[in-house]
Design a protein around this motif. Sequence first.
Motif, mmCIF file in Angstrom:
data_model
loop_
_atom_site.group_PDB
_atom_site.id
_atom_site.type_symbol
_atom_site.label_atom_id
_atom_site.label_comp_id
_atom_site.label_asym_id
_atom_site.label_seq_id
_atom_site.Cartn_x
_atom_site.Cartn_y
_atom_site.Cartn_z
ATOM 1 N N ILE A 250 0.822 -1.427 0.025
ATOM 2 C CA ILE A 250 0.016 0.044 -0.124
ATOM 3 C C ILE A 250 0.754 1.231 0.253
ATOM 4 O O ILE A 250 0.529 2.322 -0.656
ATOM 5 N N GLU A 251 1.909 1.260 0.706
ATOM 6 C CA GLU A 251 2.810 2.332 0.834
ATOM 7 C C GLU A 251 3.555 2.615 -0.531
ATOM 8 O O GLU A 251 3.695 3.897 -0.975
ATOM 9 N N SER A 252 4.120 1.599 -0.931
ATOM 10 C CA SER A 252 4.463 1.620 -2.550
ATOM 11 C C SER A 252 3.872 2.265 -3.496
ATOM 12 O O SER A 252 4.119 3.239 -4.099
ATOM 13 N N TYR A 253 2.552 1.621 -3.541
ATOM 14 C CA TYR A 253 1.428 2.186 -4.758
ATOM 15 C C TYR A 253 1.161 3.572 -4.139
ATOM 16 O O TYR A 253 1.027 4.491 -5.135
ATOM 17 N N ALA A 254 1.095 3.863 -3.005
ATOM 18 C CA ALA A 254 0.673 5.299 -2.622
ATOM 19 C C ALA A 254 1.532 6.182 -2.843
ATOM 20 O O ALA A 254 1.375 7.334 -3.425
ATOM 21 N N SER A 255 3.024 5.963 -2.682
ATOM 22 C CA SER A 255 4.156 6.775 -3.160
ATOM 23 C C SER A 255 4.023 6.994 -4.658
ATOM 24 O O SER A 255 4.457 7.919 -5.143
ATOM 25 N N LEU A 256 3.655 5.851 -5.456
ATOM 26 C CA LEU A 256 3.998 5.991 -6.630
ATOM 27 C C LEU A 256 2.666 6.656 -7.211
ATOM 28 O O LEU A 256 2.959 7.485 -8.191
ATOM 29 N N LEU A 257 1.752 6.733 -6.687
ATOM 30 C CA LEU A 257 0.319 7.502 -7.203
ATOM 31 C C LEU A 257 0.889 8.855 -6.904
ATOM 32 O O LEU A 257 0.645 9.785 -7.759
ATOM 33 N N LYS A 258 1.544 9.274 -5.783
ATOM 34 C CA LYS A 258 1.926 10.747 -5.514
ATOM 35 C C LYS A 258 2.921 11.311 -6.295
ATOM 36 O O LYS A 258 2.807 12.437 -6.942
ATOM 37 N N ARG A 259 3.601 10.283 -6.824
ATOM 38 C CA ARG A 259 4.720 10.787 -7.887
ATOM 39 C C ARG A 259 4.147 10.986 -9.449
ATOM 40 O O ARG A 259 4.362 11.877 -9.943
ATOM 41 N N ARG A 260 3.600 9.799 -9.958
ATOM 42 C CA ARG A 260 3.257 9.722 -11.227
ATOM 43 C C ARG A 260 1.731 9.532 -11.351
ATOM 44 O O ARG A 260 1.390 9.242 -12.586
ATOM 45 N N GLY A 261 0.830 9.295 -10.385
ATOM 46 C CA GLY A 261 -0.521 8.909 -10.587
ATOM 47 C C GLY A 261 -1.304 9.845 -11.415
ATOM 48 O O GLY A 261 -2.270 9.561 -12.255
ATOM 49 N N ALA A 262 -1.247 11.116 -11.236
ATOM 50 C CA ALA A 262 -1.834 12.209 -12.026
ATOM 51 C C ALA A 262 -1.838 11.958 -13.299
ATOM 52 O O ALA A 262 -2.610 12.716 -14.070
ATOM 53 N N ASN A 263 -0.716 11.953 -13.946
ATOM 54 C CA ASN A 263 -0.425 11.985 -15.473
ATOM 55 C C ASN A 263 -0.442 10.522 -16.204
ATOM 56 O O ASN A 263 -0.400 10.579 -17.326
ATOM 57 N N ASP A 264 -0.853 9.439 -15.325
ATOM 58 C CA ASP A 264 -0.623 8.138 -16.154
ATOM 59 C C ASP A 264 -2.002 7.558 -15.525
ATOM 60 O O ASP A 264 -2.043 6.763 -14.268
ATOM 61 N N PRO A 265 -3.199 7.529 -16.212
ATOM 62 C CA PRO A 265 -4.321 6.837 -15.785
ATOM 63 C C PRO A 265 -4.506 5.413 -15.647
ATOM 64 O O PRO A 265 -4.845 4.635 -14.550
ATOM 65 N N LYS A 266 -3.447 4.906 -16.600
ATOM 66 C CA LYS A 266 -3.205 3.152 -16.238
ATOM 67 C C LYS A 266 -2.582 2.842 -14.732
ATOM 68 O O LYS A 266 -2.949 1.883 -14.237
ATOM 69 N N LEU A 267 -1.507 3.718 -14.637
ATOM 70 C CA LEU A 267 -0.785 3.503 -13.307
ATOM 71 C C LEU A 267 -1.846 3.805 -12.069
ATOM 72 O O LEU A 267 -1.804 3.128 -11.024
ATOM 73 N N PHE A 268 -2.652 4.834 -12.474
ATOM 74 C CA PHE A 268 -3.543 5.179 -11.451
ATOM 75 C C PHE A 268 -4.538 4.034 -10.907
ATOM 76 O O PHE A 268 -4.786 3.740 -9.833
ATOM 77 N N GLU A 269 -5.087 3.226 -12.157
ATOM 78 C CA GLU A 269 -6.076 2.180 -11.883
ATOM 79 C C GLU A 269 -5.433 1.156 -11.379
ATOM 80 O O GLU A 269 -5.852 0.727 -10.304
ATOM 81 N N GLU A 270 -4.271 0.811 -11.634
ATOM 82 C CA GLU A 270 -3.679 -0.285 -11.117
ATOM 83 C C GLU A 270 -3.208 -0.289 -9.581
ATOM 84 O O GLU A 270 -3.347 -1.064 -8.789
ATOM 85 N N SER A 271 -2.790 1.093 -9.365
ATOM 86 C CA SER A 271 -2.459 1.429 -7.922
ATOM 87 C C SER A 271 -3.649 1.322 -6.954
ATOM 88 O O SER A 271 -3.594 0.821 -5.987
ATOM 89 N N ILE A 272 -4.878 2.000 -7.474
ATOM 90 C CA ILE A 272 -6.078 1.940 -6.734
ATOM 91 C C ILE A 272 -6.539 0.396 -6.373
ATOM 92 O O ILE A 272 -7.083 0.173 -5.504
ATOM 93 N N GLU A 273 -6.462 -0.358 -7.504
ATOM 94 C CA GLU A 273 -6.668 -1.729 -7.537
ATOM 95 C C GLU A 273 -5.890 -2.616 -6.574
ATOM 96 O O GLU A 273 -6.547 -3.320 -5.546
#
Length: 449
Positions: A250-273
């Motif tokens: 959860i921490e890793s995906y949250a950090s990933l979202l914080k860095r690149r989630g806003a600009n990458d919809p696919k990464l955002f969906e994968e992280s949320i899931e």
Amino acid sequence: MKLKNKINLYTAVLFSILLLLMNLSVYFLFSSLMVNSQLDIAKSEAVKTSEAFNQSLGTIPDRDLLRAYVPINGMIRIVKEDLRGPLVTSQTEQSLSKQKAVYYTGEVTKKLKIGQNSYIFNSMPIILQDGNVANLQIFKNIDITMDIIKTLRIVLTAVTILALIPAFISSSVLSKLITNPVATMINTMRDIKESGHFKRLPLKVESKDELYQMGETFNHMIDLLESNFEKQKLFVSNASHELKTPLTIIESYASLLKRRGANDPKLFEESIEAIHSEAIRMKEMTEQLLMLAKHHEGWNINRSHFNLVELVQQTVKNFQSAYHRKIVLDGDVLSNITIQTDEQKLKQLLFIFLDNARKYSDDMIMVSLGKEREEVCIRIMDHGIGISEDELSKVFDRFYRVDKARSRKSGGTGLGLPLAKEIAEAIGVRVTLESKEGIGTTVSLYIPL
């Protein structure tokens, strides 16, 4: 004052009082009987003597007649109304002649103390030759009887003193007998406190008294404390170890979202899931850990009578609807089977084994229901990966997974079967497990009728 000394003192004092009262009762009863016996004998002798006097007066001189009836240790005399009259004393009781004469109008019998000696005094009315009434008075020494009573007093006093010695010894032994288990319990608790290790009292099996029951209860309490302590240790260890992985994800995906989630919809969906999946798994794991951390007594088992067939049918129906898996229900007796146990806990037990069959098998699941002697048997069979003989004995260990990759993928925590074992023991259900690797697994639940 220590309990041991209290018991010793109270028992000794109580025994002493009882012994003293008993000996005093014996002494006063015996002395009363002895004195009353002497009074009765003296009175009887005085009556006979007075009758003989009435018959012999005038034929024999008074003094000679008195001499014939004088007691061996005593005195006899005739007392007229003017306090005159002859008297005769025995050779051993010359001092009685100084005893002041008293005239009585009726019969008198009593015990007298004259100097150091004890006497029975009798006064009987007699008719003299001249027609006047006089007293025939007899003094009889009873020092022998009083010496016997005195000897009894000395013997009883000695017996009382001698009896107090074993009384104090026995009270001391009794106090030790009663307080030794308490002292042992105190020492055991002190050792537990100092060493941090649970210890139990040694019990003598042949003894089934209250002290044994106290020790048995103490050992049972220690068993509960040790069990709860081990559960707490295991809970902390398991929770800290197993919760670390989903928290890290959860921490890793949250950090990933914080860095690149806003600009990458696919990464955002994968992280949320991933975060959602791990959060659900954490919630399930936490609930199961908390359940396992409880002792059976804290589970609030509510036993009731209900129809087992209806429960199994409803559970299978609900499970099929939730997971869209084909489950075949078969049974020798699919009618009314009434049992008594905790309905909700049994339903939870069925869900755990059905869920396990779903995770480890893609084919249909078969559930059978039937009677075997004095038990009802529910079997849950799958045609999944199975379990090897080496692993079969370990599946009820916490966090153990037969197929770790698949279990992680399907959200398994490794706590389902250990929890099922705890539930089964709590509600009195016997569980057996049969499995062959590559063929499938059969779980059998035996419920007493």
